[in-house]
Design a protein around this motif. Structure first.
Motif, mmCIF file in Angstrom:
data_model
loop_
_atom_site.group_PDB
_atom_site.id
_atom_site.type_symbol
_atom_site.label_atom_id
_atom_site.label_comp_id
_atom_site.label_asym_id
_atom_site.label_seq_id
_atom_site.Cartn_x
_atom_site.Cartn_y
_atom_site.Cartn_z
ATOM 1 N N ASN A 106 -6.712 -5.676 0.819
ATOM 2 C CA ASN A 106 -5.469 -4.920 0.938
ATOM 3 C C ASN A 106 -5.785 -3.557 1.558
ATOM 4 O O ASN A 106 -6.565 -2.779 1.006
ATOM 5 N N ILE A 107 -5.146 -3.272 2.715
ATOM 6 C CA ILE A 107 -5.452 -2.046 3.449
ATOM 7 C C ILE A 107 -4.472 -0.921 3.142
ATOM 8 O O ILE A 107 -4.594 0.173 3.686
ATOM 9 N N GLU A 108 -3.509 -1.171 2.258
ATOM 10 C CA GLU A 108 -2.430 -0.212 2.042
ATOM 11 C C GLU A 108 -2.937 1.128 1.522
ATOM 12 O O GLU A 108 -2.427 2.196 1.902
ATOM 13 N N LEU A 109 -3.941 1.098 0.656
ATOM 14 C CA LEU A 109 -4.501 2.339 0.114
ATOM 15 C C LEU A 109 -5.095 3.196 1.228
ATOM 16 O O LEU A 109 -4.922 4.425 1.255
ATOM 17 N N ALA A 110 -5.785 2.550 2.167
ATOM 18 C CA ALA A 110 -6.377 3.284 3.291
ATOM 19 C C ALA A 110 -5.300 3.838 4.219
ATOM 20 O O ALA A 110 -5.405 4.964 4.723
ATOM 21 N N VAL A 111 -4.234 3.046 4.461
ATOM 22 C CA VAL A 111 -3.129 3.516 5.310
ATOM 23 C C VAL A 111 -2.474 4.741 4.699
ATOM 24 O O VAL A 111 -2.236 5.747 5.375
ATOM 25 N N LYS A 112 -2.174 4.678 3.419
ATOM 26 C CA LYS A 112 -1.545 5.813 2.738
ATOM 27 C C LYS A 112 -2.462 7.029 2.727
ATOM 28 O O LYS A 112 -1.998 8.182 2.814
ATOM 29 N N GLY A 113 -3.775 6.787 2.627
ATOM 30 C CA GLY A 113 -4.722 7.901 2.662
ATOM 31 C C GLY A 113 -4.700 8.614 4.006
ATOM 32 O O GLY A 113 -4.705 9.854 4.066
ATOM 33 N N MET A 114 -4.670 7.835 5.087
ATOM 34 C CA MET A 114 -4.613 8.430 6.426
ATOM 35 C C MET A 114 -3.325 9.218 6.625
ATOM 36 O O MET A 114 -3.325 10.343 7.137
ATOM 37 N N LEU A 115 -2.209 8.635 6.214
ATOM 38 C CA LEU A 115 -0.923 9.327 6.358
ATOM 39 C C LEU A 115 -0.863 10.562 5.473
ATOM 40 O O LEU A 115 -0.249 11.573 5.836
ATOM 41 N N GLY A 116 -1.515 10.499 4.313
ATOM 42 C CA GLY A 116 -1.560 11.666 3.429
ATOM 43 C C GLY A 116 -2.285 12.832 4.068
ATOM 44 O O GLY A 116 -1.864 13.990 3.940
#
Length: 359
Positions: A106-116
């Motif tokens: 699941n890549i969602e945590l990494a995506v949210k980290g980048m957007l954060g």
């Protein structure tokens, strides 16, 4: 002592999306396992020695393709909130049939980290087009997902065997077909990037034929669902749980049309006008001269705008003369005047003459 030495590649890794392209790459690896097992059974000592070196086991003897595939091949489905249950299940089912070591990441945590990080610096948070965002925001959000998948693919390729206590690393295989490369329908440095791309010189239509072959000869029946599904990148939000984004809609042309135009561009060396002159005869039963003109212009705009991406694509295996590999196979420029003013004007003049003749 490991027969493969201190540093080695002990197999392959493919991000398996549940679509035609990554499934084709996976099936190429599986077909290799079929050939290897057949050679070992026929007494080929060199092949057996090579397999033992790859798996770092001097006593290993492959028994059947699925078992060998599990030793040398890792597949991973990279899940996000934009991924559908259908593609997840198709990838899992194919991995089960060929016997690969399969993971869901699941890549969602990494995506949210980048957007954060971006939001922290700029004070702004981009939105998808369906949520009121602009085209620029929408494209950037798709690219983040694609590029994170590339980073994770290399991370797992380097360390997944280490995590299992096994020696060696994995070679990352690409899954971008020649048609998508030709029109730039991919993100620079996304999950189509790899160490080598086995299908980088093969068109979508030929890949589908290959998968039909795999259904018949390897009994990989999960491929039927993959072949029947509309191609999609799954980078935009789902609509009521269903895929709303399709490749052909994004590209503005079908893969069948793209394959024909790609061969005319590369093999026949056609520019916009000469391609139009050929296609008004080839497509006369389905498209009017005006529609052919619109399609050809659209192809060349996309081709020229995205041609610079050819300088970054993964090296591909070439089995025929249809390939867009810049600086390795196709030596045409990668910077163009995207207006094609003279050529498009000639096309318009030709269409006008045809319309006057029909009047």
């Amino acid at each position: 002592m490991c027969v493969c030495g201190l540093v080695s590649q002990a197999g392959f890794l493919v991000p398996l999306s549940g679509g035609v392209d990554s499934s084709s790459t996976a099936c190429i690896v599986y077909s290799m396992c079929v050939l290897v097992c057949r050679a070992v059974q026929d007494g080929n000592s060199q092949v057996l020695e090579d397999v033992r070196r790859v798996v770092c086991d001097p006593s290993y003897r492959p028994q059947e393709p699925r078992e060998l595939c599990g030793r040398v091949f890792t597949t991973c489905y990279m899940d996000s909130e934009n991924s559908s249950e259908d593609t997840h299940n198709r990838a899992k089912e194919l991995a089960n049939q060929i016997g690969s070591t399969h993971m869901t990441i699941n890549i969602e945590l990494a995506v949210k980290g980048m957007l954060g990080i971006f939001s922290l610096v700029t004070g702004k948070l981009p939105s998808f087009r369906t949520n009121g965002g602009s085209d620029r925001e929408n494209l950037a959000l798709q690219n983040i997902q694609a590029r994170i998948r590339m980073v994770l693919a290399y991370l797992f390729a380097q360390l997944s065997l280490w995590a299992q206590g096994r020696p060696g690393g994995l070679l990352v295989l690409g899954s971008a077909n020649v048609d998508e490369s030709l029109t730039g329908y991919f993100t620079k440095y996304d999950c189509s990037s790899a160490d080598i791309n086995p299908i980088g010189g093969i068109s979508k239509t030929d890949l589908k034929s290959f998968l039909h072959y795999c259904v018949d000869h390897f009994q990989l029946h999960s491929l039927r669902g993959i072949l029947a599904a509309p191609p999609t990148a799954e980078l935009e939000p789902l609509m009521e749980g269903q895929v709303s984004q399709t490749d052909e809609k994004d590209m503005g042309m079908t893969y069948a049309e793209l394959s024909v135009m790609g061969r005319l561009r590369k093999i026949s060396k056609c520019g916009p006008y000469s391609m139009f002159c050929k296609l008004i005869h080839t497509w006369r039963e389905t498209l009017s001269p005006t529609q052919v003109a619109v399609t050809v212009k659209h192809f060349f705009r996309r081709y020229s705008v995205n041609r610079h991406k050819m300088t970054t694509i993964t090296p591909s295996y070439h089995a025929e003369s249809y390939s867009p590999d810049d600086n390795r196979f196709d030596l045409r420029p990668f910077l163009y005047n995207t207006r094609w003013s003279l050529q498009f004007r000639c096309i318009d003049d030709e269409v006008s003459k045809m319309e006057e003749g029909d009047a």
